[in-house]
Design a protein around this motif. Sequence first.
Motif, short mmCIF file in Angstrom:
data_model
loop_
_atom_site.label_atom_id
_atom_site.label_comp_id
_atom_site.label_asym_id
_atom_site.label_seq_id
_atom_site.Cartn_x
_atom_site.Cartn_y
_atom_site.Cartn_z
N VAL A 50 13.48 -33.20 -10.03
CA VAL A 50 12.49 -34.10 -10.61
C VAL A 50 11.56 -34.56 -9.50
N GLU A 51 10.26 -34.61 -9.79
CA GLU A 51 9.29 -35.06 -8.81
C GLU A 51 8.85 -36.49 -9.13
N ILE A 52 8.69 -37.27 -8.08
CA ILE A 52 8.22 -38.65 -8.21
C ILE A 52 7.06 -38.85 -7.25
N ILE A 53 5.99 -39.45 -7.75
CA ILE A 53 4.84 -39.75 -6.89
C ILE A 53 4.61 -41.26 -6.91
N PHE A 54 4.57 -41.84 -5.70
CA PHE A 54 4.33 -43.28 -5.59
C PHE A 54 3.54 -43.54 -4.32
N LYS A 55 2.44 -44.25 -4.46
CA LYS A 55 1.55 -44.58 -3.33
C LYS A 55 1.15 -43.31 -2.57
N ASN A 56 0.77 -42.28 -3.37
CA ASN A 56 0.25 -41.01 -2.85
C ASN A 56 1.26 -40.21 -2.06
N LYS A 57 2.54 -40.47 -2.23
CA LYS A 57 3.57 -39.67 -1.57
C LYS A 57 4.45 -39.02 -2.61
N LEU A 58 4.76 -37.74 -2.39
CA LEU A 58 5.58 -36.96 -3.31
C LEU A 58 7.05 -36.96 -2.86
N TYR A 59 7.94 -37.28 -3.80
CA TYR A 59 9.37 -37.25 -3.54
C TYR A 59 10.01 -36.26 -4.50
N SER A 60 11.14 -35.68 -4.10
CA SER A 60 11.86 -34.74 -4.95
C SER A 60 13.31 -35.18 -5.08
N ALA A 61 13.81 -35.19 -6.32
CA ALA A 61 15.19 -35.60 -6.57
C ALA A 61 15.94 -34.45 -7.24
N LYS A 62 17.10 -34.11 -6.72
CA LYS A 62 17.93 -33.08 -7.34
C LYS A 62 18.69 -33.65 -8.52
N VAL A 63 18.79 -32.84 -9.57
CA VAL A 63 19.52 -33.23 -10.76
C VAL A 63 20.97 -32.77 -10.64
N LYS A 64 21.90 -33.71 -10.85
CA LYS A 64 23.32 -33.38 -10.78
C LYS A 64 24.02 -33.95 -12.00
N ASP A 65 24.66 -33.09 -12.76
CA ASP A 65 25.39 -33.50 -13.97
C ASP A 65 24.49 -34.28 -14.93
N GLY A 66 23.21 -33.91 -14.98
CA GLY A 66 22.29 -34.52 -15.92
C GLY A 66 21.61 -35.78 -15.42
N TYR A 67 21.90 -36.20 -14.18
CA TYR A 67 21.31 -37.42 -13.65
C TYR A 67 20.63 -37.15 -12.32
N TRP A 68 19.62 -37.95 -12.01
CA TRP A 68 18.90 -37.81 -10.75
C TRP A 68 18.62 -39.19 -10.16
N LYS A 69 18.45 -39.22 -8.85
CA LYS A 69 18.16 -40.47 -8.15
C LYS A 69 17.47 -40.14 -6.83
N VAL A 70 16.50 -40.96 -6.50
CA VAL A 70 15.82 -40.82 -5.23
C VAL A 70 15.45 -42.21 -4.73
N PHE A 71 15.36 -42.35 -3.41
CA PHE A 71 14.94 -43.62 -2.83
C PHE A 71 13.55 -43.48 -2.23
N LEU A 72 12.63 -44.29 -2.72
CA LEU A 72 11.28 -44.31 -2.18
C LEU A 72 11.26 -45.10 -0.88
N ASP A 73 10.25 -44.84 -0.07
CA ASP A 73 10.11 -45.58 1.18
C ASP A 73 9.95 -47.07 0.92
N GLU A 74 10.34 -47.88 1.89
CA GLU A 74 10.12 -49.31 1.79
C GLU A 74 8.62 -49.60 1.64
N SER A 75 8.32 -50.66 0.92
CA SER A 75 6.92 -51.00 0.65
C SER A 75 6.71 -52.49 0.86
N GLU A 76 5.55 -52.84 1.37
CA GLU A 76 5.16 -54.24 1.43
C GLU A 76 4.83 -54.74 0.02
N ALA A 77 4.81 -56.04 -0.14
CA ALA A 77 4.44 -56.62 -1.43
C ALA A 77 3.00 -56.27 -1.77
N GLY A 78 2.74 -56.08 -3.03
CA GLY A 78 1.37 -55.79 -3.46
C GLY A 78 1.33 -55.08 -4.79
N GLY A 79 0.18 -54.48 -5.06
CA GLY A 79 -0.04 -53.77 -6.30
C GLY A 79 -1.34 -54.24 -6.95
#
Length: 460
Positions: A50-79
């Motif tokens: 599974v691909e995740i894009i946050f704050k212009n950075k692409l992350y990839s998470a492997k699917v295992k037994d039907g579930y996936w998880k990835v940790f995005l980089d730390e971020s300062e407060a904002g939005g």
Amino acid sequence: MKCFYLIFTLLVIELAIAQVTPNSLFQNNMVLQRNQPIAVFGKAVSEKTVEIIFKNKLYSAKVKDGYWKVFLDESEAGGPFTLTIRGNNEIVIKNILVGEVWLCSGQSNMEMPVKGNKGQPINGSNLAILKSGNSKIRFFKVGRKTASKPLETCEGEWSLAIPSTVKDFSATAYFYGKLLQETLGVPIGLISSSWGGTPAEAWTPKEVLDTDLKEFTHWKTDMSLPQKLPSQLYNGMIHPLKPYTIKGVIWYQGEANKTYHQSYTKLFSSMIKSWRTKWNQGDFPFYFVQIAPLAWGGVDQAFLREKQLRTMLTVPKTGMAVTLDIGEEFCIHPAEKQKVGERLALWALAKDYGFEDIQFSGPVYKSIKVKEGKVTVEFDYAPNGVTNFGKEMSGFQVAGDDKIFHEAEVKITKGILEVWSKNVSNPIAVRYGWDAWINGSIFNTAGLPASSFRSDDWEE
């Protein structure tokens, strides 16, 4: 032609099934935790990654037994930010803020909304609702759900703080988050997961009850009230939230355990430890409310308050907001929820956000000294001594070798508390607020009330 329609239908069904879905917390208007790795997780049926894009950075998470998880980089407060999740489908989550996220849980005193409920008011609610518009405060209210096994999803949606949403949200949690937002100036996300009348064992994982607390056999087994059964609410309303990155937890519960308080310190401590273990974020802060005095319920309430105090004194990174001065004699739901939320927030501001010059706890019993028939009581968390702010002081008792307690007289001189009774010539023990009902009258100079306490450990 029939064959074509059959193939087309099967393809549509396959595409509908073969989709990536994020955990139910990942919705428009959400708040993500700042300055920590951000967990993003969910389900996938046929995808290998599974691909995740946050704050212009692409992350990839492997699917295992039907579930996936990835940790995005730390971020300062904002939005606001956008989060995109891609599998065979694409999900775009908008209007995301990064700030401070707190899980708010417990029974009815945490669940009680800002508008009040069934004739039970919240002091100051009308003006609080009127002035509540703030796009930097956001809520997620977890739907009530019991389950015999841990679930992976829950019901609920993120809402911005406006009068129509604030009035129905937890008053304690709202006032907690409001003070944090005003003080820190960053977005605040509040996840409310609570249910009235529920005991702590319902919020505790089964394996913890079966191991750490196997000597206790008094858990409720009334199948007509599944929300009171062991582990049912952990399974349905806490497990689905992990490992969503949070700053910590606030908790308001205890009334449902008072009649079998003997196990509460161990139960509550084990519950806190289990949540920390399940989240795998280390010992995140866990701040809770001591139950308020109440005329009905007997001395069990004093014992339960003591068990809560012991939890604060023995479990790392916990803190307790005392309510001994704001209870209501005949109502289990005190109206002063703003003070409750703000007292919890003082713990967080002092311990987690660097506000080191404020008082955050009321006086906690430390020791006694006896001289010429009078008992001097010493406290922690009272650097300038104690005061009564002009209130009538009551609720003190002393006892001698016979272990019979007598009502005591009280005097404060330059912040030092003395207690004595003409009926006890050689006192060896003192108690304060050791009853169902008391109108708390001892504070530190910051106005935070002392917990009820006893210097003895005698069996009743």
